[in-house]
Design an enzyme around this catalytic site. Structure first.
Site, PDB file in Angstrom:
ATOM      1  N   GLU A 174       4.863   1.046  -6.142  1.00  0.00           N
ATOM      2  CA  GLU A 174       4.784   1.011  -5.432  1.00  0.00           C
ATOM      3  C   GLU A 174       6.140   0.438  -4.830  1.00  0.00           C
ATOM      4  OE1 GLU A 174       0.809  -1.085  -4.346  1.00  0.00           O
ATOM      5  OE2 GLU A 174       2.078  -1.977  -2.317  1.00  0.00           O
ATOM      6  N   GLU A 179       6.921  -5.787   4.746  1.00  0.00           N
ATOM      7  CA  GLU A 179       6.191  -5.798   5.468  1.00  0.00           C
ATOM      8  C   GLU A 179       5.530  -7.734   5.625  1.00  0.00           C
ATOM      9  OE1 GLU A 179       4.073  -5.307   0.937  1.00  0.00           O
ATOM     10  OE2 GLU A 179       2.183  -6.151   2.099  1.00  0.00           O
TER      11      GLU A 179
END
Ligand code: NAG
Ligand code: NAG
Ligand code: NAG
Ligand code: NAG
Ligand code: NAG
Ligand code: NAG
Ligand code: NAG
Length: 389
Positions: A174, A179
């Site tokens: 991932e 973010e």
């Protein structure tokens, strides 16, 4: 984040990253080939200033466009994830029909793509807020991913991410590119993998390592290996107020690197879009070097994902120490708290690496040349015949 990719996505046939090479452009005996680029089904690649890069082994390459997601056709190649949030957010991820009907996903008249959390509905205590999570139907194995956006979501209790993720988490890997939570100002880049992948200390990136160097997602409670960016305009209020910018993620045999440019500092080769050249962008904000992690074995078959969730594992657990008012559960009830929880995207472009010379076999070269020669001669004959007739 944590990903569950719908099984249907994994069954799709997808394009492997470009590994085919073109015949040498400097082969002067065959200069006439450049006028017949479609003969061998490859794209015409004129030598443009500065667009060629040189790999560690001396082979030249450039990044050429593979997929463009923008404007009215943006949503054509995504699936809406409408299951429970694996990160336990107070969110109801809607299906496509609901998202479009409720104005949570749309494209403006001037072609800006919007995805947002519901900012109009008052909720009773304990209810969940509608929002959007989408995954690209195309899966990628390496590439240069360039997102141009005017705004990214932020605000107390809000947790957005722009990321890529492979199957069988964390084994497919991932990559969290953009973010953050609340009104943070520094973007955090994070990797999650199977055991054996580590950040390299003293590597050449401008951000700061957050915690562990170990990216292993199978260790209970391991938040992955993360790097926060130094720029206070890389996330949240200042990123949005100065008009957003560009996030670029490069994933190839040289590692995985993330750059972030605020709007006034976007390199020209990104703006013009033909063949961006990361070697001219300076040190990346964050990087996972092949010295500590094989970028081709720990990451594969990645879907691109955008989502906005509320509270949950990160924004919920950090709420009490964030300086935000009340509790996260209370925060979720009032729609006016989510006016800034919006993606406003100009484009997402994915480029693939095109080797320019070196790996085409001589047998393939001969076939290509013969095919080109035949067409060249038959065209000449035809022109000659027409002239005679
Ligand atoms: C390449 O750069 C030279 C000198 O800077 C310029 O004259 C030329 O027009 C450029 N070519 C292209 C294709 O941009
Ligand atoms: C989520 O939204 C859908 C569509 O609006 C609705 O049918 C469903 O009941 C909602 N789920 C929850 C848990 O609120
Ligand atoms: C960082 O860059 C310098 C100069 O290019 C190089 O010598 C050094 O090996 C790099 N460090 C790492 C960890 O790659
Ligand atoms: C990636 O997907 C392809 C095609 O479905 C499959 O053959 C391959 O095993 C997958 N690789 C990994 C590591 O999951
Ligand atoms: C939304 O952004 C504006 C502009 O930065 C700010 O004044 C306002 O407080 C923000 N609202 C919320 C709920 O975060
Ligand atoms: C909801 O969000 C959209 C997009 O950010 C904004 O245009 C709209 O004014 C907001 N609505 C309310 C009621 O705040
Ligand atoms: C250089 O490395 C790339 C990627 O590993 C490979 O595709 C290419 O064939 C190599 N070139 C040479 C001349 O070895």
């Amino acid at each position: 984040m944590y990903c569950t990719i719908p099984l249907s996505l994994l069954l799709l046939v997808f394009l492997p990253a470009g590994t085919a090479a073109l015949p040498s452009l400097s082969d002067s005996a065959f200069n006439w080939r450049s006028s017949l680029p479609s003969l061998w089904g490859k794209r015409d690649i004129e030598k443009r200033n500065g667009s060629f890069e040189t790999a560690a082994n001396g082979t030249e390459f450039l990044w050429i466009i593979q997929d463009t997601y923008e404007g009215k056709s943006f949503f054509d190649r995504w699936s809406f994830f409408d299951q429970g949030d694996p990160t336990h957010g107070a969110v109801n991820f809607t299906d496509a029909q609901t998202a479009f009907a409720n104005g949570l996903a749309y494209v403006t008249d001037d072609n800006v793509v919007i995805m947002k959390g519901d900012n109009t509905t008052w909720l009773p205590a304990g209810a969940v807020r509608e929002s959007v999570r989408i995954s690209s139907t195309t899966l990628y194995n390496t590439g240069l991913f360039i997102l141009d956006l005017n705004r990214a979501p932020w605000g107390c209790g809000v947790w957005p991410a722009f990321w890529t993720c492979g199957p069988n988490w964390p084994y497919g890997g991932e990559i969290d590119i953009l973010e953050g939570v609340h009104d943070n100002e520094h973007n955090q880049v994070t990797w999650h993998t199977g055991p054996g992948c580590n950040l390299t200390p003293n590597d050449n990136f401008t951000g700061s390592v957050v915690g562990e160097l170990d990216c292993d997602g199978t260790i209970s409670g391991n938040p992955g290996c993360g790097i926060t960016e130094w720029s206070s305009a890389s996330y949240g209020p200042y990123f949005d107020s100065q008009g957003g910018g560009v996030f670029a993620m490069k994933w190839d045999e040289e590692g995985i690197a993330v750059w972030n440019f605020y709007r006034a500092a976007i390199p020209e080769d990104i703006t013009d879009g033909n063949s961006p050249n990361p070697s001219g962008w300076g040190q990346p904000a964050a990087q996972l070097s092949p010295q500590g992690c094989n970028p081709l074995s720990f990451f594969s078959n990645h879907s691109i994902i955008f989502d906005i969730t509320f509270c949950g594992d990160w924004a919920g657990n950090s709420y009490a120490t964030s300086g935000c008012p009340g509790t996260c559960a209370e925060r979720v009830q009032d729609p006016s708290n989510f006016v800034n929880a919006s993606w406003e995207i100009n484009s997402l472009k994915v480029y693939e690496k095109q080797w320019v010379a070196g790996s085409i076999s001589s047998a393939e070269r001969v076939i290509l040349d013969i095919r080109a020669m035949i067409l060249f001669i038959s065209t000449a004959l035809l022109v000659g015949l027409m002239g005679a007739w």
